[in-house]
Motif scaffolding. Structure first.
Motif, PDB file in Angstrom:
ATOM      1  N   VAL A  41       0.824  -1.214   0.000  1.00 52.40           N
ATOM      2  CA  VAL A  41       0.000   0.000   0.000  1.00 52.40           C
ATOM      3  C   VAL A  41       0.857   1.263   0.000  1.00 52.40           C
ATOM      4  N   LEU A  42       2.096   1.179   0.517  1.00 54.08           N
ATOM      5  CA  LEU A  42       2.981   2.351   0.532  1.00 54.08           C
ATOM      6  C   LEU A  42       3.819   2.465  -0.729  1.00 54.08           C
ATOM      7  N   PHE A  85       2.093   7.561  -2.403  1.00 53.88           N
ATOM      8  CA  PHE A  85       1.069   6.566  -2.094  1.00 53.88           C
ATOM      9  C   PHE A  85      -0.198   7.293  -1.669  1.00 53.88           C
ATOM     10  N   ILE A  86      -1.269   6.520  -1.564  1.00 51.52           N
ATOM     11  CA  ILE A  86      -2.565   7.070  -1.155  1.00 51.52           C
ATOM     12  C   ILE A  86      -2.735   6.793   0.331  1.00 51.52           C
ATOM     13  N   LYS A  87      -2.783   7.861   1.101  1.00 54.65           N
ATOM     14  CA  LYS A  87      -2.861   7.716   2.557  1.00 54.65           C
ATOM     15  C   LYS A  87      -4.146   7.020   2.985  1.00 54.65           C
ATOM     16  N   GLU A  88      -5.218   7.229   2.257  1.00 51.50           N
ATOM     17  CA  GLU A  88      -6.496   6.616   2.629  1.00 51.50           C
ATOM     18  C   GLU A  88      -6.434   5.101   2.514  1.00 51.50           C
ATOM     19  N   ASN A  89      -5.744   4.578   1.481  1.00 51.24           N
ATOM     20  CA  ASN A  89      -5.616   3.116   1.335  1.00 51.24           C
ATOM     21  C   ASN A  89      -4.802   2.531   2.487  1.00 51.24           C
ATOM     22  N   PHE A  90      -3.766   3.247   2.882  1.00 50.41           N
ATOM     23  CA  PHE A  90      -2.947   2.786   4.005  1.00 50.41           C
ATOM     24  C   PHE A  90      -3.774   2.741   5.291  1.00 50.41           C
ATOM     25  N   GLU A 212      -7.813  15.745   4.640  1.00 52.57           N
ATOM     26  CA  GLU A 212      -7.397  16.059   3.283  1.00 52.57           C
ATOM     27  C   GLU A 212      -7.026  17.526   3.103  1.00 52.57           C
ATOM     28  N   ASP A 213      -7.059  18.322   4.163  1.00 49.43           N
ATOM     29  CA  ASP A 213      -6.664  19.734   4.135  1.00 49.43           C
ATOM     30  C   ASP A 213      -7.495  20.545   3.146  1.00 49.43           C
TER      31      ASP A 213
END
Length: 657
Positions: A41-42, A85-90, A212-213
């Motif tokens: 995932v990373l 990478f996509i932080k949400e998937n992690f 997500e700012d």
């Protein structure tokens, strides 16, 4: 560093979910699977060799969190790149692992919020929780999050339920865990009377804003650059960029406006049939936009100015900055509270000290009263004693008067005795002075004697030191004398040897001189013999010229003036050339008997010459032989002389030349 701490929070939940026995350790096979999934995932290249090497099956027992951290830091977290990478998937991976074990619905099995909302709340909880393990969120942050959700739901926030919860659970005052928080939300006390979809949308809005700012999002009218027409777009504002899409589903992105410290936002006047206009100016372009009303325009301009300010301050996230500020405020509040408590404690101590001093003062007053009573009693007692003493003194005074009269008579006698004693005392004082002077003289003499003895002792010690130095110098002198004598003997032997060598050299020189004198004498004798030989050679040349000259008829006898007398030097100088020429002319001709006789006579005459002139004689002999051969040839073949020829020019003269 912030990204690493956020990732570690999610990984901590995954690790604790794998700890089934709650012993703080996880089996190696489960850690291998977890590490592989994290690398996936990373978007990190998976290194199975390092994984197998770190978690070998021959190691003893499961691995604790502290044992897993070195591998996690070296092979995973150190290789993570932000934005790769996509932080949400992690987060979803870690949530899936921990939710299976820990997330439960309310006590009745009902669920007020969906699993997706629970995941969003879990992410928000991780963001707002303290950086301490186990992870908890303090009551202030819980209240902040719930207020944000209520604001998005357009519901007025009431802190009664939350205060009641913390009142009932005093152990949660320092912070609550995510599972307690989700259980409290699922209980329905927070979402009472609110639809589930409203809660979901509010949580999503808060998630986008904090995680997500997203500073602000919504529809705005935007003026095109080329066609200059107005189009409605869905705008999303983040700290570093303002993106716009076709619709709010954000599937088709139409463009973006990068924001930095050089950008600014300005409010524009209404024109082109548009109202509530404003523009965003960047170094490369100016973007004109229109909001639905004045309130929306104010919100958008304020949000864009906030994003530009964050870029100017070098900050990437608004809520991270706000979280840090709240944390600093809490620390300041805690410090102020601690200072206030310390001040109260100090005031309490001062109050206690004051009460203690008041008690001591009361005791002192009581002691003073008792002392005054005792003082009065003592005054009365002393007064009585004084009266008694006065009466006794009067009696004693009378007795003293009587004694005085008797004493005066005695005083007269005593004065006479005193005069005698004074005279005796003066005599004794004079004697004492004399004795003191004598004693002083004796002491002075003793001191001088001691000084002289000290000086004598010092001189003796110096003399002894000098004697030691003299003895040492004497020993060194004797050693030097012995060494000098030894060197003198060696030099004397060396001089004797050199004198012997010199005498031998002088003897050899004398021998050389004697030999030189002898050689000089031999040279002189040889020169003398050479002169004698040269005189003989001259004589024989004359004789040979006479013998070799043919006598013709009518020839006169040559006079003595016509005969050339060759010198020894000329004969010697012309020997080689003449001899060569004569030998060349006489080559191939026969030798006559007269020649042989001349040779024999010449050899007999030359045999008497000295041995030292043999070389010169040999040269002359060679020349004479050639001349004899030539004369013999001419005698056999006489040639008529030309009238011009010199009659006196003979072969002997040619030979001499």
């Amino acid at each position: 560093m912030e990204l690493r701490s956020e990732l570690l929070k999610s990984i901590w939940y995954a690790f604790t979910a794998l700890d089934v026995e709650k012993s703080g350790k996880v089996s190696k096979s489960q850690l291998k699977v977890l590490s592989h999934n994290l690398c996936t995932v990373l978007h990190i290249p998976h290194d199975p060799v390092a994984l197998e090497e770190h978690f070998r099956d021959d190691d003893d027992g499961p691995v604790s969190s502290q044992g897993y951290m070195p591998y996690l830091n070296k092979y995973i977290l150190d290789k993570v790149e932000e934005g790769a990478f996509i932080k949400e998937n992690f987060d979803e991976l870690c949530w899936t692992l921990t939710a299976k074990k820990n997330y439960k619905h309310d006590k009745n099995g009902n669920c007020t919020i969906s699993d997706h909302v629970a995941f969003r709340l879990w992410c928000l909880f991780n963001f707002l929780s303290e950086d301490k393990y186990p992870l908890v969120m303090i009551p202030d942050e819980v209240e902040y999050l719930l207020k944000k959700i209520c604001t998005e739901m357009n519901v007025e926030w009431s802190a009664g339920e939350l205060d009641e919860f913390f009142t009932q659970e005093p152990l949660q005052q320092n912070g609550i865990t995510i599972w307690v928080f989700l259980e409290w939300v699922n209980s329905g006390r927070f979402t009472r009377g609110i639809e589930r979809e409203t809660v979901t949308m509010a949580v999503e809005e808060v998630y986008q804003e904090i995680i997500e700012d997203v500073l602000k999002q919504g529809y705005l009218w935007k003026k095109g650059q080329l066609r200059r027409n107005w189009t409605e777009r869905w705008f999303i504002l983040k700290p570093s960029i303002l993106c716009y899409f076709v619709s709010e589903d954000r599937k088709e992105r139409k463009g973006s406006i990068p924001l930095d410290r050089n950008c600014c936002v300005e409010i524009l006047s209404d024109r082109d049939g548009k109202r509530c206009m404003f523009c965003v100016k960047t170094p490369s372009r100016t973007y004109e936009m229109s909001a639905s009303d004045t309130k929306q325009r104010q919100e958008w301009t304020t949000a864009i100015q906030t994003a530009i300010r964050l870029q100017a301050e070098g900050k990437k996230s608004l809520h991270k900055d706000l979280k840090q500020k709240r944390h600093d405020q809490r620390e300041l509040r805690d410090k102020q509270k601690a200072a206030k408590e310390e001040e109260l404690q100090r005031l309490k101590q001062l109050q206690e000290e004051k009460e203690r001093k008041l008690q001591e003062l009361e005791l002192l007053k009581e002691a003073q009263r008792q002392a005054e009573t005792l003082l009065k009693e003592e005054e009365q007692r002393r007064k009585q004693q004084h009266e008694e003493m006065q009466r006794a003194l009067e009696i004693q005074l009378q007795q003293a008067e009587q004694a005085r009269a008797s004493m005066e008579a005695e005083m007269v006698l005593k004065e006479a005795e005193a005069d005698r004693q004074k005279k005796r005392i003066r005599e004794l004082e004079d004697m004492q002075k004399q004795l003191e002077e004598a004693l002083h003289a004796e002491v002075t003499a003793r001191r001088e004697e001691e000084a002289k003895r000290y000086a004598q002792t010092r001189l003796l010690s110096e003399e002894e030191d000098k004697m030691k130095e003299l003895m040492q110098l004497k020993e060194e002198q004797e050693e030097l004398i012995i060494k000098t004598q030894r060197e003198k003997q060696e030099l004397r032997q060396e001089m004797d040897n050199k004198s012997k060598i010199l005498e031998e050299a002088q003897k050899q020189l004398e021998e050389v001189r004697v030999n030189r004198q002898r050689a000089d004498q031999d040279v002189m004798a040889a020169q003398r013999k050479l002169r004698q030989a040269s005189s003989h050679v001259k004589h024989w040349n004359v004789q040979m010229n006479r013998l070799m000259h043919p006598i013709g008829p009518g020839d006169k006898r040559p006079t003595s003036g016509s005969i050339i007398k060759p010198t020894f030097q000329g004969a010697v100088g012309g020997q080689k050339d003449g001899g060569v020429k004569l030998s060349a002319r006489a080559e191939g001709k026969e030798n006559t008997t007269a020649d042989e006789c001349g040779k024999e006579n010449l050899h007999r005459s030359l045999s008497n010459c000295p041995s030292n002139a043999s070389s010169v004689v040999e040269m002359e002999t060679t020349a004479l032989n050639g001349q004899l051969k030539r004369n013999s040839v001419e005698m056999r073949n006489p040639v008529q002389r030309s009238p011009t020829e010199d009659p006196e020019h003979t072969p002997t003269e040619e030979l001499v030349r």
